[in-house]
Design a protein around this motif. Structure first.
Motif, mmCIF file in Angstrom:
data_model
loop_
_atom_site.group_PDB
_atom_site.id
_atom_site.type_symbol
_atom_site.label_atom_id
_atom_site.label_comp_id
_atom_site.label_asym_id
_atom_site.label_seq_id
_atom_site.Cartn_x
_atom_site.Cartn_y
_atom_site.Cartn_z
ATOM 1 N N GLU A 82 0.857 -1.187 0.000
ATOM 2 C CA GLU A 82 0.000 0.000 0.000
ATOM 3 C C GLU A 82 0.890 1.232 0.000
ATOM 4 O O GLU A 82 1.900 1.269 0.700
ATOM 5 C CB GLU A 82 -0.907 0.026 1.235
ATOM 6 C CG GLU A 82 -1.844 -1.148 1.338
ATOM 7 C CD GLU A 82 -2.831 -1.249 0.200
ATOM 8 O OE1 GLU A 82 -3.221 -0.201 -0.361
ATOM 9 O OE2 GLU A 82 -3.211 -2.381 -0.150
ATOM 10 N N SER A 90 -4.517 -5.691 7.601
ATOM 11 C CA SER A 90 -5.084 -5.837 6.264
ATOM 12 C C SER A 90 -5.840 -7.151 6.136
ATOM 13 O O SER A 90 -5.297 -8.221 6.451
ATOM 14 C CB SER A 90 -3.954 -5.777 5.238
ATOM 15 O OG SER A 90 -4.466 -5.912 3.940
ATOM 16 N N LYS A 131 -9.102 -4.730 2.607
ATOM 17 C CA LYS A 131 -8.357 -4.423 1.393
ATOM 18 C C LYS A 131 -9.182 -4.635 0.140
ATOM 19 O O LYS A 131 -9.384 -3.730 -0.636
ATOM 20 C CB LYS A 131 -7.080 -5.258 1.341
ATOM 21 C CG LYS A 131 -6.227 -4.945 0.158
ATOM 22 C CD LYS A 131 -4.925 -5.683 0.235
ATOM 23 C CE LYS A 131 -4.115 -5.335 -0.977
ATOM 24 N NZ LYS A 131 -2.872 -4.755 -0.708
#
Length: 174
Positions: A82, A90, A131
């Motif tokens: 990211e 995540s 995510k």
């Protein structure tokens, strides 16, 4: 680059991150430092609570002695990285055909309701990032499945998901 700039770049990496990078570097020949780039970026991302800044990518590239563009290319190509702030933990849920047939749609809905967010969002407290719905996480016989911080959890039920999320939150002291 002057000595002060070199020291500033290295100082961006924590001692734990440097130790992790060194661990990976030890696995490759000295002239193959680029081979440790994925692991080094992963360690830097973990250090920074789930995302990479340009400065961190530059520091990793500098430490490894590779071009900065190589770090940028890797960080923007692989879905495990990211480059903007996200929640600390995540979550990825497989929604490919095998998992979908085993109920992954219900798991996605349950996680969204449990955390009060939609796919691609982070919780307001910054703890969790849902995510995405992954196309395949290569655990087709264990569906429905998800990853939390890249750890696989298979044969999910809403109750099992709750246990996993509670354990992650408890580990953080909440």
């Amino acid at each position: 680059m002057n000595e002060q700039e070199r020291a500033r770049k290295i100082a961006l990496l924590s001692a734990d991150t440097v130790a992790e990078i060194e661990h990976w570097l030890s696995k490759y020949p000295a002239d193959q430092r680029m081979s440790a780039l994925l692991a080094a970026l992963s360690a830097a991302q973990h250090q920074n609570h789930g995302f990479l800044t340009t400065d961190l990518m530059d520091a990793v590239a500098f430490y490894l002695g590779v071009p900065e563009i190589a770090a940028y290319e890797v960080a923007t190509f692989y879905s495990m990285f990211e480059t903007k702030p996200v929640g600390q933990h995540s979550i990825s849920i497989c929604t490919n055909i095998s998992c979908w047939l085993m109920g992954s749609e219900r798991i996605v809905e349950h996680v969204e309701n449990r955390l009060g967010i939609k796919t691609g969002e982070s919780t307001p407290d910054g703890k969790f990032f849902l995510k995405c719905e992954e196309e395949c996480l290569a655990a087709c016989d264990g569906g429905p499945m998800m990853q939390v911080d890249h750890v696989y959890y298979e044969r999910l039920t809403p109750e099992k998901v709750d246990s996993i999320l509670d354990a992650v939150a408890l580990k953080d002291g909440h």
